[in-house]
Enzyme design. Structure first.
Site, PDB file in Angstrom:
ATOM      1  N   LYS A  29      -9.124   2.080  -0.825  1.00 33.12           N
ATOM      2  CA  LYS A  29      -8.315   2.852  -1.777  1.00 33.12           C
ATOM      3  C   LYS A  29      -9.172   3.877  -2.535  1.00 33.12           C
ATOM      4  CE  LYS A  29      -4.770  -0.746  -2.171  1.00 33.12           C
ATOM      5  NZ  LYS A  29      -3.897  -1.526  -3.083  1.00 33.12           N
TER       6      LYS A  29
ATOM      7  N   TYR B  48       4.503   2.829   0.458  1.00 32.86           N
ATOM      8  CA  TYR B  48       4.772   1.686  -0.418  1.00 32.86           C
ATOM      9  C   TYR B  48       6.258   1.582  -0.753  1.00 32.86           C
ATOM     10  CZ  TYR B  48      -0.198   0.682  -1.094  1.00 32.86           C
ATOM     11  OH  TYR B  48      -1.516   0.313  -0.897  1.00 32.86           O
TER      12      TYR B  48
ATOM     13  N   ASN C 170      -7.219  -2.016  -6.766  1.00 35.57           N
ATOM     14  CA  ASN C 170      -7.837  -3.236  -6.258  1.00 35.57           C
ATOM     15  C   ASN C 170      -8.612  -3.047  -4.952  1.00 35.57           C
ATOM     16  OD1 ASN C 170      -5.614  -2.870  -4.659  1.00 35.57           O
ATOM     17  ND2 ASN C 170      -4.721  -4.900  -4.995  1.00 35.57           N
TER      18      ASN C 170
ATOM     19  N   HIS D  12      -6.444  -2.287   0.896  1.00 33.38           N
ATOM     20  CA  HIS D  12      -5.141  -2.743   1.398  1.00 33.38           C
ATOM     21  C   HIS D  12      -5.361  -3.614   2.625  1.00 33.38           C
ATOM     22  CE1 HIS D  12      -0.954  -2.579   2.779  1.00 33.38           C
ATOM     23  NE2 HIS D  12      -1.452  -2.360   3.984  1.00 33.38           N
TER      24      HIS D  12
ATOM     25  N   GLU E 214       2.253   0.346   9.657  1.00 33.57           N
ATOM     26  CA  GLU E 214       1.279   1.002   8.777  1.00 33.57           C
ATOM     27  C   GLU E 214       0.209   1.741   9.580  1.00 33.57           C
ATOM     28  OE1 GLU E 214       1.926  -2.337   5.253  1.00 33.57           O
ATOM     29  OE2 GLU E 214       0.021  -2.268   6.328  1.00 33.57           O
TER      30      GLU E 214
HETATM   31  P1  IDP Z   1      -1.003  -6.541  -1.454  1.00 29.88           P
HETATM   32  O1  IDP Z   1      -1.717  -5.198  -1.474  1.00 29.88           O
HETATM   33  O2  IDP Z   1      -1.933  -7.674  -1.781  1.00 29.88           O
HETATM   34  O3  IDP Z   1      -0.223  -6.770  -0.198  1.00 29.88           O
HETATM   35  P2  IDP Z   1       1.534  -5.950  -2.761  1.00 29.88           P
HETATM   36  O4  IDP Z   1       2.340  -6.936  -3.530  1.00 29.88           O
HETATM   37  O5  IDP Z   1       2.028  -5.539  -1.416  1.00 29.88           O
HETATM   38  O6  IDP Z   1       0.040  -6.528  -2.668  1.00 29.88           O
HETATM   39  O7  IDP Z   1       1.364  -4.664  -3.705  1.00 29.88           O
HETATM   40  C1  IDP Z   1       0.869  -3.449  -3.187  1.00 29.88           C
HETATM   41  C2  IDP Z   1      -0.156  -2.890  -4.167  1.00 29.88           C
HETATM   42  O8  IDP Z   1       0.501  -2.561  -5.398  1.00 29.88           O
HETATM   43  C3  IDP Z   1      -1.260  -3.861  -4.586  1.00 29.88           C
HETATM   44  O9  IDP Z   1      -2.335  -3.914  -3.666  1.00 29.88           O
HETATM   45  C4  IDP Z   1      -1.681  -3.285  -5.917  1.00 29.88           C
HETATM   46  O10 IDP Z   1      -2.489  -2.105  -5.723  1.00 29.88           O
HETATM   47  C5  IDP Z   1      -0.347  -2.833  -6.493  1.00 29.88           C
HETATM   48  N1  IDP Z   1       0.300  -3.892  -7.317  1.00 29.88           N
HETATM   49  C6  IDP Z   1       1.047  -4.931  -6.872  1.00 29.88           C
HETATM   50  N2  IDP Z   1       1.519  -5.681  -7.885  1.00 29.88           N
HETATM   51  C7  IDP Z   1       1.062  -5.096  -9.013  1.00 29.88           C
HETATM   52  C8  IDP Z   1       1.224  -5.417 -10.417  1.00 29.88           C
HETATM   53  O11 IDP Z   1       1.899  -6.393 -10.790  1.00 29.88           O
HETATM   54  N3  IDP Z   1       0.585  -4.589 -11.289  1.00 29.88           N
HETATM   55  C9  IDP Z   1      -0.149  -3.506 -10.886  1.00 29.88           C
HETATM   56  N4  IDP Z   1      -0.306  -3.157  -9.595  1.00 29.88           N
HETATM   57  C10 IDP Z   1       0.283  -3.953  -8.648  1.00 29.88           C
HETATM   58 MG    MG Z   2       1.436  -5.825   0.558  1.00 32.25          MG
END
Ligand code: IDP
Ligand code: MG
Length: 139
Positions: A11, A51, A114, A117, A128
């Site tokens: 990212k 997304y 974070n 992905h 994807e």
């Molecule tokens: P993942 O990346 O672990 O699959 P997802 O639930 O698919 O997680 O969410 C996609 C991305 O959205 C996450 O990697 C993170 O960057 C962001 N994200 C998800 N949930 C939150 C939240 O509750 N607060 C802030 N950012 C979030």
């Molecule tokens: Mg996800």
């Protein structure tokens, strides 16, 4: 969910911090082979599309803003049990909950920023990966 292909993106914050090399090293040392790789940038519209499943959630606008804010590295990876092994390697979505030694624990800046992905199913890896690589179907 036991196919041999997954898709990842390093990212924008991690690319900006020059963590691409160290992250790819961890990925390789965990047994993943790079099948395709590219440095590119998502437009806001493409980040929204990528997304799309999260549209309407409280973090969606910030996520789209962040994911289109700078270059990302998109990668197709191969390994036995790719999806689950890669999700284990990157750790929990919220880096505060990620296990020690996981990529998110080491390189993440925040919940949204974070670092990386990882696809959550074989089906989504194909969708994807095809979003970035026209040759995805061959892998
Ligand atoms: P993942 O990346 O672990 O699959 P997802 O639930 O698919 O997680 O969410 C996609 C991305 O959205 C996450 O990697 C993170 O960057 C962001 N994200 C998800 N949930 C939150 C939240 O509750 N607060 C802030 N950012 C979030
Ligand atoms: Mg996800």
């Amino acid at each position: 969910m036991n196919g041999s292909i997954t898709f990842t993106m390093i990212k924008p914050s991690a690319v900006e911090s020059n963590f691409t090399g160290p992250i790819l090293k961890m990925i390789n040392e965990s047994g993943f082979r790079i099948k395709a790789i590219k440095l590119t940038q998502l437009s806001k519209e493409r980040a929204e599309a990528f997304y799309g499943v999260h549209a309407g959630k409280p973090f969606f606008d910030g996520l789209v803003e962040f994911m289109s804010s700078g270059p990302i590295v998109a990668v197709i990876l191969e390994k036995e049990n790719a999806i689950l092994d890669f999700r284990t390697l990157i750790g929990s979505t919220n880096p505060a909950d990620a296990a020690p030694g996981t990529i998110r624990k080491i390189f993440a800046k925040s919940f949204t920023e974070n670092a990386i992905h990882g696809s959550d199913s074989d089906e989504n890896a194909l969708i994807e990966g095809s979003f970035f690589f026209s040759e995805m179907e061959q892998f």
